[in-house]
Design an enzyme around this catalytic site. Structure first.
Site, PDB file in Angstrom:
ATOM      1  N   ARG A  20       0.836  -1.198   0.000  1.00 52.19           N
ATOM      2  CA  ARG A  20       0.000   0.000   0.000  1.00 52.19           C
ATOM      3  C   ARG A  20       0.876   1.256   0.000  1.00 52.19           C
ATOM      4  O   ARG A  20       1.510   1.576   0.993  1.00 52.19           O
ATOM      5  CB  ARG A  20      -0.929   0.023   1.216  1.00 52.19           C
ATOM      6  CG  ARG A  20      -1.791   1.279   1.269  1.00 52.19           C
ATOM      7  CD  ARG A  20      -2.983   1.158   2.193  1.00 52.19           C
ATOM      8  NE  ARG A  20      -2.633   1.146   3.606  1.00 52.19           N
ATOM      9  CZ  ARG A  20      -3.535   1.240   4.590  1.00 52.19           C
ATOM     10  NH1 ARG A  20      -4.833   1.345   4.296  1.00 52.19           N
ATOM     11  NH2 ARG A  20      -3.154   1.195   5.852  1.00 52.19           N
ATOM     12  N   ASP A  42      -3.680   3.667  13.993  1.00 53.98           N
ATOM     13  CA  ASP A  42      -2.843   4.204  12.935  1.00 53.98           C
ATOM     14  C   ASP A  42      -3.354   5.590  12.579  1.00 53.98           C
ATOM     15  O   ASP A  42      -4.189   6.160  13.286  1.00 53.98           O
ATOM     16  CB  ASP A  42      -2.782   3.270  11.723  1.00 53.98           C
ATOM     17  CG  ASP A  42      -4.120   3.096  11.017  1.00 53.98           C
ATOM     18  OD1 ASP A  42      -5.082   3.836  11.335  1.00 53.98           O
ATOM     19  OD2 ASP A  42      -4.207   2.221  10.136  1.00 53.98           O
TER      20      ASP A  42
END
Length: 567
Positions: free
Chosen positions: A207, A490
């Site tokens: 990603r 996150d």
């Protein structure tokens, strides 16, 4: 977030958990994993690559990753696509202004022919992407890379985005880990323990960063390159052929996409990159539907990427952030309750996930479920038992809804997710044949935020403040994935925390438990109290939190001002 949110521990201080890095003290400018000292960008030109400048780094292996050939490849991507990227970022602002003016979103009239055409489908998936029933996510430092690849999951989302602070050493070091792991040459030693790659490894799906972030440490003709192009370009340039030779391929997750035009840009980048290396349609991409605008363009996004598309993912955390961000000033009907009370069974979240499954399977694409962020406790069996039951129920719901697989944040959750999907899939690798003709989702269903159960409370404000402070301190120190109160936090979860605070203040939200309005004064009092509990070292984190949660103007992404503290 999980379907039924795990009960939060009363312990506020994060700690080390097995296999993951918790908050640890970090000297300013020193990377906690790779070592070396971070320096302010002091660029030098690259021999044989006209117009390209980079910042020095002490990471072992950087000479391979930042070779003149690789940097020339990046320069070509920037010169070919940089202007289009800037135009699309400007279109984001125009669309957001329209949402603010009207308080509405709808499916696009101009792309109705794409949605109405029953015949097109995405490209067939490669053999090693046919079964994705369990995917584990995590950053790309050496220890995490080895743990994820050995976890027993079918896929590892190698996260160069929300689980990574873009310190220059992190950016380069992550690419080194991926380069070595691709060649089965990665190992790591810590406290006398040796970490090695096993035999049955997860398939890597990388990603890159979203389109909005620059990489200040590589400039081309005086301009910084998009972080997305750096992350994609370096991984693809160095590993595509090696992956193909090993029977796999270059696979990607695409984050923060807001429109089919942005997906079209990615598709053109892929085609250009493949042609530059003499390859033909080897890339496969799964797009995270983690913005409310993208939820109205799922079919169009798949259509634009159809020769490279693999599927869509229900990016829950960022999706909630996007709903808040886009409708932050649209009225109280768009105010969500405390973050911990917003589950996947809320009507607007059910509409979003069911539409995703139906859309994907209609077009032959995989539908991937959302993150189970729970981190098991080694000390509290009661917390574990309750949370694991909630994770189990979440994954069973996804499997029964037609998803082809789902995400977990910790190796201990791999069997929980696998068992849920095994029960539905059996020996089948996926359930693409389940078309969900029963799903009928209107625009009003996707925007039905008002019917989300729960209240806004002082505990919710306090939890947002505390988690955001702890995460921002870690992010500035170099850690992008942090275990806090038995949850893996996150950048996406921090975005929810700070954007809820901003919206509650600006909507004059009344706390259900105290009857007080949420104001800047109240939040600053809670900030004082939470910093007092957490201890020293939070000055930068507090300043950054106030900038992104208490300023009059809403900052689009907290990582934009945060990047100035680490670059």
């Amino acid at each position: 977030m999980a379907s039924a949110t795990p009960r939060r521990s009363s312990k506020r201080n994060p700690r080390r958990v097995a296999g993951y890095i918790s908050l640890v003290p970090c000297q300013p400018g020193v990377h906690p994993t790779y070592g070396g000292t971070h320096v302010e960008p002091r660029r030098h030109s690259v021999a044989g690559t006209s117009g390209v400048n980079t910042t020095p780094t002490t990471v072992d292996g950087a000479d391979i990753i930042l070779s003149p050939e690789a940097l020339g490849f990046l320069a070509d991507l920037h010169r070919t696509f940089g202007a289009r990227r800037r135009e699309l970022l400007a279109r984001r602002q125009e669309r957001r202004a329209e949402i603010a003016r009207t308080g509405k979103l709808d499916f696009l009239a101009e792309t109705a022919p794409v949605r109405d055409d029953p015949d097109w489908r995405v490209a067939d998936a490669p053999a090693d992407l046919q079964d994705r029933r369990v995917e584990i996510t995590g950053p790309t430092d050496p220890k995490m890379t080895i743990n994820a690849l050995n976890s027993g999951a079918k896929v590892w989302l190698a996260d160069l985005e929300d689980a990574n602070t873009p310190h220059w050493d992190n950016v380069v070091g992550g690419q080194v880990s991926l380069y070595r792991a691709t060649r089965r040459a990665l190992s790591f030693e810590s406290n006398g323990k040796q970490y090695q790659l096993g035999e049955n490894l997860a398939v890597v799906v990388t990603r890159p960063r979203g389109w909005h972030l620059d990489e200040e440490h590589i400039t081309v003709d005086g301009e910084p390159i998009a972080g997305a192009l750096v992350d994609f370009g370096l991984y693809f340039f160095h590993n595509a052929r090696e992956l193909l030779n090993r029977g796999s391929g270059p696979y990607f997750y695409l984050p923060k996409t807001e429109s089919h035009l942005e997906a079209r840009l990615w598709n053109d980048v892929f085609t250009h990159a493949e042609q530059a290396l003499g390859l033909n349609q080897v890339i496969r991409a799964t797009v995270l539907i983690e913005t409310i605008t993208a939820a109205f363009e799922m079919e169009e996004i798949l259509y634009e990427l159809r020769e490279h598309a693999s599927g869509l993912n229900a990016g829950r955390w960022d999706y909630l952030f996007s709903v808040i961000k886009n409708f932050r000033d649209a009225g109280p009907e768009f105010v969500l309750p405390d973050r911990a009370k917003v589950t996947m069974t809320a009507p607007f979240m059910r509409a979003y996930t069911e539409l995703l499954v139906a859309t994907c399977h209609r077009r032959g694409a995989f539908a991937m479920g959302g993150m189970a962020a729970f981190i098991p406790s080694r000390r509290d069996p009661e917390v574990n038992a309750k949370a694991l039951e909630q994770v189990k129920a979440d994954k069973e719901r996804e499997a029964n809804d037609g998803f082809d697989g789902s995400w977990v944040a910790h190796p201990d959750l791999v069997p929980v997710c696998r068992d849920a999907f095994d029960a539905v899939l059996g020996d089948k690798p996926n359930q693409l044949d389940r078309l969900r003709p029963d799903v009928d989702v209107a625009a009003s269903d996707l925007l039905d935020v008002a019917n989300t159960p729960g209240d806004v409370t002082e505990d919710g404000v306090r939890a947002n403040v505390s988690v955001a402070l702890q995460y921002l301190k870690a992010w500035i120190g170099g850690l992008g994935a942090v275990a806090i109160n038995n949850l893996m936090e996150d950048a996406a979860t921090a975005e929810i925390s700070r954007s809820q605070i901003w919206q509650w203040i600006n909507q004059g939200t009344i706390l259900a438990d105290t009857g007080e309005p949420v104001t800047k004064t109240l939040v600053r009092r809670i900030l004082d109290e939470e910093v007092g509990k957490l201890g020293d070292g939070y000055d930068q984190a507090r300043t950054l939190f106030e900038q992104v949660a208490l300023a009059d103007d809403f900052v689009d992404f907290l990582t934009l001002p945060a990047y100035a503290l680490v670059r």
